[in-house]
Scaffold this motif. Structure first.
Motif, PDB file in Angstrom:
ATOM      1  N   CYS A 158      42.762  97.206  12.395  1.00  0.00           N
ATOM      2  CA  CYS A 158      43.289  97.711  13.659  1.00  0.00           C
ATOM      3  C   CYS A 158      44.612  97.013  13.924  1.00  0.00           C
ATOM      4  O   CYS A 158      44.686  95.773  13.867  1.00  0.00           O
ATOM      5  N   VAL A 159      45.646  97.776  14.226  1.00  0.00           N
ATOM      6  CA  VAL A 159      46.973  97.191  14.366  1.00  0.00           C
ATOM      7  C   VAL A 159      47.073  96.252  15.561  1.00  0.00           C
ATOM      8  O   VAL A 159      47.987  95.423  15.626  1.00  0.00           O
ATOM      9  N   SER A 160      46.141  96.353  16.509  1.00  0.00           N
ATOM     10  CA  SER A 160      46.170  95.446  17.661  1.00  0.00           C
ATOM     11  C   SER A 160      45.942  93.999  17.248  1.00  0.00           C
ATOM     12  O   SER A 160      46.232  93.076  18.009  1.00  0.00           O
ATOM     13  N   LYS A 161      45.438  93.777  16.042  1.00  0.00           N
ATOM     14  CA  LYS A 161      45.216  92.427  15.530  1.00  0.00           C
ATOM     15  C   LYS A 161      46.459  91.855  14.846  1.00  0.00           C
ATOM     16  O   LYS A 161      46.431  90.756  14.308  1.00  0.00           O
ATOM     17  N   PHE A 162      47.548  92.628  14.878  1.00  0.00           N
ATOM     18  CA  PHE A 162      48.769  92.208  14.193  1.00  0.00           C
ATOM     19  C   PHE A 162      49.973  92.171  15.141  1.00  0.00           C
ATOM     20  O   PHE A 162      51.110  92.387  14.725  1.00  0.00           O
ATOM     21  N   GLY A 163      49.712  91.912  16.426  1.00  0.00           N
ATOM     22  CA  GLY A 163      50.797  91.806  17.388  1.00  0.00           C
ATOM     23  C   GLY A 163      51.377  93.125  17.827  1.00  0.00           C
ATOM     24  O   GLY A 163      52.530  93.184  18.278  1.00  0.00           O
ATOM     25  N   VAL A 164      50.585  94.191  17.720  1.00  0.00           N
ATOM     26  CA  VAL A 164      51.014  95.526  18.146  1.00  0.00           C
ATOM     27  C   VAL A 164      50.169  95.925  19.352  1.00  0.00           C
ATOM     28  O   VAL A 164      48.940  95.797  19.314  1.00  0.00           O
ATOM     29  N   ALA A 165      50.794  96.410  20.406  1.00  0.00           N
ATOM     30  CA  ALA A 165      50.077  96.732  21.647  1.00  0.00           C
ATOM     31  C   ALA A 165      49.435  98.109  21.587  1.00  0.00           C
ATOM     32  O   ALA A 165      49.685  98.979  22.419  1.00  0.00           O
ATOM     33  N   GLN A 166      48.580  98.293  20.611  1.00  0.00           N
ATOM     34  CA  GLN A 166      48.024  99.628  20.358  1.00  0.00           C
ATOM     35  C   GLN A 166      46.720  99.533  19.568  1.00  0.00           C
ATOM     36  O   GLN A 166      46.620  98.743  18.632  1.00  0.00           O
ATOM     37  N   ARG A 167      45.745 100.354  19.962  1.00  0.00           N
ATOM     38  CA  ARG A 167      44.537 100.510  19.142  1.00  0.00           C
ATOM     39  C   ARG A 167      44.817 101.609  18.126  1.00  0.00           C
ATOM     40  O   ARG A 167      44.995 102.770  18.486  1.00  0.00           O
ATOM     41  N   ARG A 168      44.846 101.233  16.895  1.00  0.00           N
ATOM     42  CA  ARG A 168      45.202 102.195  15.837  1.00  0.00           C
ATOM     43  C   ARG A 168      44.560 101.716  14.540  1.00  0.00           C
ATOM     44  O   ARG A 168      45.035 100.778  13.907  1.00  0.00           O
ATOM     45  N   LYS A 169      43.469 102.323  14.142  1.00  0.00           N
ATOM     46  CA  LYS A 169      42.785 101.922  12.916  1.00  0.00           C
ATOM     47  C   LYS A 169      43.442 102.585  11.714  1.00  0.00           C
ATOM     48  O   LYS A 169      43.640 103.799  11.704  1.00  0.00           O
ATOM     49  N   ARG A 170      43.759 101.758  10.723  1.00  0.00           N
ATOM     50  CA  ARG A 170      44.463 102.267   9.552  1.00  0.00           C
ATOM     51  C   ARG A 170      43.842 101.729   8.272  1.00  0.00           C
ATOM     52  O   ARG A 170      43.339 100.602   8.226  1.00  0.00           O
ATOM     53  N   SER A 171      43.909 102.537   7.234  1.00  0.00           N
ATOM     54  CA  SER A 171      43.535 102.089   5.892  1.00  0.00           C
ATOM     55  C   SER A 171      44.752 101.424   5.265  1.00  0.00           C
ATOM     56  O   SER A 171      45.854 101.979   5.286  1.00  0.00           O
ATOM     57  N   ILE A 172      44.546 100.251   4.715  1.00  0.00           N
ATOM     58  CA  ILE A 172      45.617  99.501   4.047  1.00  0.00           C
ATOM     59  C   ILE A 172      45.213  99.264   2.600  1.00  0.00           C
ATOM     60  O   ILE A 172      44.094  98.819   2.313  1.00  0.00           O
ATOM     61  N   LEU A 173      46.118  99.571   1.689  1.00  0.00           N
ATOM     62  CA  LEU A 173      45.896  99.288   0.268  1.00  0.00           C
ATOM     63  C   LEU A 173      47.045  98.425  -0.217  1.00  0.00           C
ATOM     64  O   LEU A 173      48.213  98.782  -0.049  1.00  0.00           O
ATOM     65  N   LEU A 174      46.712  97.280  -0.802  1.00  0.00           N
ATOM     66  CA  LEU A 174      47.704  96.365  -1.343  1.00  0.00           C
ATOM     67  C   LEU A 174      47.520  96.246  -2.848  1.00  0.00           C
ATOM     68  O   LEU A 174      46.393  96.246  -3.354  1.00  0.00           O
ATOM     69  N   ALA A 175      48.630  96.140  -3.559  1.00  0.00           N
ATOM     70  CA  ALA A 175      48.567  95.951  -5.009  1.00  0.00           C
ATOM     71  C   ALA A 175      49.667  94.995  -5.436  1.00  0.00           C
ATOM     72  O   ALA A 175      50.806  95.097  -4.965  1.00  0.00           O
ATOM     73  N   ALA A 176      49.319  94.062  -6.321  1.00  0.00           N
ATOM     74  CA  ALA A 176      50.281  93.090  -6.850  1.00  0.00           C
ATOM     75  C   ALA A 176      50.051  92.944  -8.352  1.00  0.00           C
ATOM     76  O   ALA A 176      48.929  93.141  -8.842  1.00  0.00           O
ATOM     77  N   SER A 177      51.105  92.605  -9.069  1.00  0.00           N
ATOM     78  CA  SER A 177      51.001  92.440 -10.520  1.00  0.00           C
ATOM     79  C   SER A 177      49.914  91.430 -10.865  1.00  0.00           C
ATOM     80  O   SER A 177      49.941  90.289 -10.401  1.00  0.00           O
ATOM     81  N   ARG A 178      48.980  91.841 -11.680  1.00  0.00           N
ATOM     82  CA  ARG A 178      47.820  91.005 -11.988  1.00  0.00           C
ATOM     83  C   ARG A 178      48.202  89.697 -12.669  1.00  0.00           C
ATOM     84  O   ARG A 178      47.572  88.664 -12.437  1.00  0.00           O
ATOM     85  N   ASP A 179      49.250  89.717 -13.477  1.00  0.00           N
ATOM     86  CA  ASP A 179      49.585  88.509 -14.242  1.00  0.00           C
ATOM     87  C   ASP A 179      50.352  87.469 -13.428  1.00  0.00           C
ATOM     88  O   ASP A 179      50.647  86.383 -13.927  1.00  0.00           O
ATOM     89  N   ARG A 180      50.667  87.782 -12.153  1.00  0.00           N
ATOM     90  CA  ARG A 180      51.427  86.823 -11.348  1.00  0.00           C
ATOM     91  C   ARG A 180      50.713  86.422 -10.059  1.00  0.00           C
ATOM     92  O   ARG A 180      51.171  85.536  -9.351  1.00  0.00           O
TER      93      ARG A 180
END
Length: 372
Positions: A158-180
């Motif tokens: 929920c973006v309200s947990k990130f300093g945003v004045a809004q209830r907004r549930k979002r799917s987040i996908l993160l990817a980083a190079s496995r070897d680093r």
């Protein structure tokens, strides 16, 4: 910021003029108005080959000029196909085809991920995209990233947990190079691991609607303040002025049944409520609470008939302005949306946007997730 890709020409000026690089060459980013899908006999509008050439040239030059600077792809598909299950009987053939293409944008974007192998990938969408009824698109996208040598993580936040004045549930996908990737950012061992996706920004406290927008000048319905970009409101009919003037912050619209002007409830709502034997549409023609986050800012955030978008101040009988909607999305007041004299296209950009504070948090988190 190197470049943005979008089919919508109206986004160009807003994107280019607001995103000049603060580091590097201090130039504005490129805006590539291209269709990301491949051209075919069934879909002749596709411009994937042209886009591939343009991206290759831009990325190649940037990597020569700034060696060692990590490359991040932010890939955000249109959310409409994953928001509600629209009745195909009520949709035209062209609209059905467009929804089908939009729902496959993530898969189309993998072509560019495979070619350029960025250091990071960030994707954001509505929470519902993870639902299997949408064909497993989110899971397939993540699995393919794993196959391409990334370690990935996915969560609903929920973006309200990130300093945003809004209830907004979002799917987040993160990817980083496995070897680093740093081991302390992983769950389990490196072979069978996932990238940890934070559920909140520990350095950002809760932000209320009042804290986010109270500094903006007062307005009446249909007015704008030329001293503040996009501080513009939609006009209201006399009966809607009566409705919103009778509303109290944070309450439902039950007040409509017995206002000082009489019963102001809508005939269509009464019919549906009677048919369903329950009360619906409780948030339309209502005001936000000042002491908490706002509801989700949508592309119709300027309209009090489309949700709880009335201003919390009972001396201002209007819906929120475009500037206020942008502030609730965490855009700074100096971020100007074009064309400034229009409401509908600007509201669409604001409602469809990823909250900047959310994007900045996860981009920074990704960069800090790999070994220097």
């Amino acid at each position: 910021m190197l470049a943005g890709v979008d089919k919508e020409a109206r986004c160009k000026r807003t994107y280019v003029e607001n995103n000049t690089n603060l580091r590097g060459d201090r130039r504005p980013p490129e805006f590539l108005q291209r269709d990301i899908f491949a051209k075919s006999e069934a879909y002749p509008a596709g411009e994937q080959e042209e886009l591939a050439r343009e991206l290759a040239a831009l990325i190649g030059k940037a990597q020569e000029r700034f060696p060692g600077v990590p490359l991040l792809f932010a890939i955000c598909a249109p959310c409409q196909p994953f928001t509600t299950l629209s009745s195909r009987k009520k949709m035209s053939g062209g609209r059905i085809e467009k929804r089908g293409r939009d729902s496959n944008l993530l898969r189309a974007a993998l072509t560019f991920v495979e070619k350029h192998r960025p250091d990071f990938v960030l994707s954001e969408n509505v929470a519902g995209i993870q639902d299997e009824r949408f064909g497993g698109i989110w899971g397939d996208f993540r699995e393919r990233l794993n196959q391409l040598g990334f370690v990935t993580g996915s969560e609903t936040v929920c973006v309200s947990k990130f300093g945003v004045a809004q209830r907004r549930k979002r799917s987040i996908l993160l990817a980083a190079s496995r070897d680093r990737v740093r081991k302390d950012r992983l769950t389990g061992d490196l072979v069978a691991s996932e990238l940890i996706v934070p559920q909140k920004d520990e350095n950002a406290g809760p932000l209320t609607v009042q804290e986010a927008i109270e500094h903006l000048p007062r307005l009446k319905a249909g007015d704008n303040d030329p001293s503040v970009a996009n501080h513009r409101t939609r006009s209201l009919t006399d009966i809607n002025i009566k409705r919103i003037s009778s509303a109290k912050p944070g309450e439902t619209n039950r007040y409509l049944d017995a206002t000082k002007y009489g019963d102001l409830s809508l005939d269509c709502h009464r019919r549906v409520n009677a048919k369903l034997k329950t009360r619906g549409f409780n948030d339309v023609y209502t005001r936000m609470r000042p002491d908490g986050p706002s509801p989700t800012i949508t592309t119709r955030c300027h309209s009090i008939s489309n949700g709880r978008f009335g201003h919390y101040d009972t001396t201002q009988n209007r819906g929120i302005s475009l500037r206020e909607a942008a502030a609730l999305q965490s855009f700074p007041d100096g971020y100007v949306f074009y064309p400034v004299e229009m409401i509908e296209p600007v509201a669409r950009m604001i409602g469809n946007a990823v909250p900047p504070r959310l994007a900045q948090f996860f981009a920074t988190y990704l960069i800090e997730s790999v070994e220097a």
